[in-house]
Write a protein that holds these residues in place. Structure first.
Motif, mmCIF file in Angstrom:
data_model
loop_
_atom_site.group_PDB
_atom_site.id
_atom_site.type_symbol
_atom_site.label_atom_id
_atom_site.label_comp_id
_atom_site.label_asym_id
_atom_site.label_seq_id
_atom_site.Cartn_x
_atom_site.Cartn_y
_atom_site.Cartn_z
ATOM 1 N N GLY A 2 0.809 -1.208 0.000
ATOM 2 C CA GLY A 2 0.000 0.000 0.000
ATOM 3 C C GLY A 2 0.845 1.261 0.000
ATOM 4 O O GLY A 2 0.519 2.237 -0.684
ATOM 5 N N LEU A 3 1.943 1.250 0.747
ATOM 6 C CA LEU A 3 2.813 2.423 0.806
ATOM 7 C C LEU A 3 3.580 2.631 -0.495
ATOM 8 O O LEU A 3 4.134 3.709 -0.718
ATOM 9 C CB LEU A 3 3.775 2.297 1.988
ATOM 10 N N ARG A 4 3.617 1.612 -1.327
ATOM 11 C CA ARG A 4 4.202 1.767 -2.674
ATOM 12 C C ARG A 4 3.154 2.204 -3.687
ATOM 13 O O ARG A 4 3.458 2.378 -4.868
ATOM 14 C CB ARG A 4 4.847 0.446 -3.132
ATOM 15 N N GLY A 5 1.895 2.318 -3.236
ATOM 16 C CA GLY A 5 0.823 2.744 -4.126
ATOM 17 C C GLY A 5 0.286 1.642 -5.013
ATOM 18 O O GLY A 5 -0.293 1.922 -6.061
ATOM 19 N N GLU A 6 0.438 0.392 -4.584
ATOM 20 C CA GLU A 6 0.034 -0.740 -5.427
ATOM 21 C C GLU A 6 -1.339 -1.265 -5.011
ATOM 22 O O GLU A 6 -1.715 -1.195 -3.844
ATOM 23 C CB GLU A 6 1.068 -1.862 -5.331
ATOM 24 N N SER A 7 -2.053 -1.815 -5.978
ATOM 25 C CA SER A 7 -3.349 -2.459 -5.750
ATOM 26 C C SER A 7 -3.205 -3.966 -5.936
ATOM 27 O O SER A 7 -2.268 -4.442 -6.586
ATOM 28 C CB SER A 7 -4.404 -1.919 -6.711
ATOM 29 N N LEU A 8 -4.165 -4.705 -5.385
ATOM 30 C CA LEU A 8 -4.099 -6.160 -5.478
ATOM 31 C C LEU A 8 -5.492 -6.739 -5.235
ATOM 32 O O LEU A 8 -6.250 -6.225 -4.403
ATOM 33 C CB LEU A 8 -3.119 -6.725 -4.436
ATOM 34 N N ILE A 9 -5.816 -7.792 -5.975
ATOM 35 C CA ILE A 9 -7.053 -8.541 -5.758
ATOM 36 C C ILE A 9 -6.694 -9.995 -5.513
ATOM 37 O O ILE A 9 -5.965 -10.603 -6.309
ATOM 38 C CB ILE A 9 -8.017 -8.432 -6.956
ATOM 39 N N THR A 28 -1.245 15.234 -1.253
ATOM 40 C CA THR A 28 -0.168 15.418 -2.231
ATOM 41 C C THR A 28 -0.056 14.223 -3.181
ATOM 42 O O THR A 28 0.819 14.207 -4.055
ATOM 43 C CB THR A 28 1.183 15.608 -1.508
ATOM 44 N N GLY A 29 -0.938 13.242 -3.015
ATOM 45 C CA GLY A 29 -0.887 12.061 -3.876
ATOM 46 C C GLY A 29 0.067 10.987 -3.401
ATOM 47 O O GLY A 29 0.304 10.007 -4.099
ATOM 48 N N ILE A 30 0.632 11.183 -2.197
ATOM 49 C CA ILE A 30 1.566 10.198 -1.647
ATOM 50 C C ILE A 30 0.775 9.119 -0.905
ATOM 51 O O ILE A 30 -0.099 9.431 -0.093
ATOM 52 C CB ILE A 30 2.569 10.865 -0.691
ATOM 53 N N PRO A 31 1.060 7.828 -1.140
ATOM 54 C CA PRO A 31 0.347 6.767 -0.428
ATOM 55 C C PRO A 31 0.640 6.824 1.072
ATOM 56 O O PRO A 31 1.789 6.993 1.489
ATOM 57 C CB PRO A 31 0.903 5.474 -1.033
ATOM 58 N N MET A 32 -0.412 6.711 1.881
ATOM 59 C CA MET A 32 -0.218 6.677 3.331
ATOM 60 C C MET A 32 -0.769 5.389 3.947
ATOM 61 O O MET A 32 -0.779 5.234 5.168
ATOM 62 C CB MET A 32 -0.891 7.885 3.991
ATOM 63 N N GLY A 33 -1.225 4.484 3.110
ATOM 64 C CA GLY A 33 -1.741 3.225 3.614
ATOM 65 C C GLY A 33 -2.514 2.500 2.544
ATOM 66 O O GLY A 33 -2.444 2.832 1.351
ATOM 67 N N THR A 34 -3.271 1.486 2.961
ATOM 68 C CA THR A 34 -4.062 0.702 2.020
ATOM 69 C C THR A 34 -5.457 0.464 2.583
ATOM 70 O O THR A 34 -5.643 0.369 3.806
ATOM 71 C CB THR A 34 -3.367 -0.647 1.713
#
Length: 376
Positions: free
Chosen positions: A110-117, A147-153
């Protein structure tokens, strides 16, 4: 109400909203002692996302920051069982130690900005005082700040345990039924063999009958219900795959002598039996009189899908000269006609060409999915 998710709400509105026990917990939780800090210090995007999550009726949980602090809604609280409310506001790896490594990976993702199913993901959780397996569909999406920065998932949880266990139970019943059906086929084959021993004049017919029973058994095993764990055949609803399986006895030196070209068709268990008999009889005739009776003979099957009909061409090459008399007079020919015209409502034409037999077959598309049609 400075610490509330809804600081401008009237007392009456807040009272109504806090009928949701988990939303009340969010408002009353001591966030000042938590790594996330008090609610007024949260990014507006986080507060907005939490408001949306709290209003949702499906289980949703956020893993915020490098510690994966858990914030979740009432539906997830019910999913968590007796682990709620102790895990609320806690780091995910501590809240669920039995899947710590699993959650650690999702936090980093999540902190890398990635999604997953993940579908039917098995997790061994202690939700009711003991470790037990559960299956669920998990949809992970990053939570972004202003700012568009991932802070979690954010994870949406759809538990599928009931369906998976039901499928496993159905698989056990299916396996037992399949085993008994195979035993019936074996008993029939044995009876035929014993009967033929004392009647040499019917031995050839007995051999043909055993092969037909074999084809029925292969069709049954191909289309019987399977679970994820029972290794179902690849493309179980594929006509091409059924033909490949039925034609394995005709392979020569590891090479296919019957090749499928063109468009495939979707079939179900209702169509598999007449189709198995059809192709078994065509191959048997080719082995007796046609292309498969010589070492260099080959059969080409070409499929073409239309709106209402699926068309198949069976073309033999490399065999001896053949006339129609040998193939039209036997029981096998009548069985082919019964399979195509009687059970599948199709049409068939045999054309004896100089280089070998050609058979043109038209099958209604809805007949290839007979079970679905009958159920409707």
């Amino acid at each position: 109400m400075p610490r509330s998710l809804f600081p401008s709400a009237s007392p009456e509105t807040r009272q109504r909203l806090e009928q949701d026990a988990t939303l009340k917990l969010v408002n009353e939780y001591d966030w000042a002692a938590n790594p996330l800090g008090p609610i007024p210090a949260w990014p507006q995007s986080l507060k907005g996302a939490v408001r949306v999550m709290m209003a949702a009726s499906i289980p949703m949980v956020m893993l915020i920051g490098p510690d994966g602090i858990l914030i979740y809604n009432q539906a997830y609280a019910e999913f968590a069982g007796n682990r709620h409310p102790a895990i609320f506001g806690q780091p995910a790896v501590e809240a669920w130690p039995e899947i710590a490594e699993f959650n650690r990976h999702k936090i980093e993702m999540g902190l890398r900005g990635e999604s997953l199913i993940l579908r039917d993901q098995e997790l061994v959780l202690n939700r009711h005082g003991r470790l037990e397996s559960g299956w669920m569909n998990l949809h992970y999406s990053p939570v972004l700040d202003e700012t568009g920065i991932p802070m979690g998932t954010l994870c949406i949880v759809h538990e599928t345990t009931g369906r998976v266990l039901m499928a496993e139970e159905r698989e056990l019943v299916s396996q037992e039924l399949s085993h008994r059906i195979k035993n019936i086929f074996a008993v029939l084959t044995g009876i035929i063999s014993l009967s033929a021993r004392s009647r040499p004049e019917v031995r050839a017919f007995a051999d043909e009958l055993r092969q037909r029973i074999y084809a029925l058994g292969e069709a049954h095993d191909f289309v019987r219900p399977h679970s994820h764990g029972s290794n179902p055949p690849d493309n179980q609803d594929s006509l091409r795959s059924l033909i490949d399986r039925l034609m394995q006895p005709y392979r020569q030196d590891g090479q296919d002598r019957i090749a499928f070209h063109g468009e495939d068709a979707t079939i179900d268990d209702g169509a598999a039996t007449p189709l198995a008999l059809l192709f078994h009889e065509l191959a048997t005739n080719a082995a007796k009189y046609g292309a498969l009776s010589t070492p260099g003979g080959r059969v080409s099957l070409t499929g073409r899908a239309g709106d209402e009909y699926y068309h198949l061409t069976w073309k033999e090459v490399g065999g001896p000269p053949v006339s129609g008399d040998a193939e039209l007079s036997g029981f096998g020919s009548r069985l082919i006609t019964l399979s195509i015209e009687g059970q599948l409502r199709g049409r068939m034409e045999r054309i004896w060409e100089p280089d070998g037999l050609r058979v043109e077959i038209d099958l209604p598309v809805d007949a290839l999915r007979r079970s679905a049609r009958l159920q409707s």
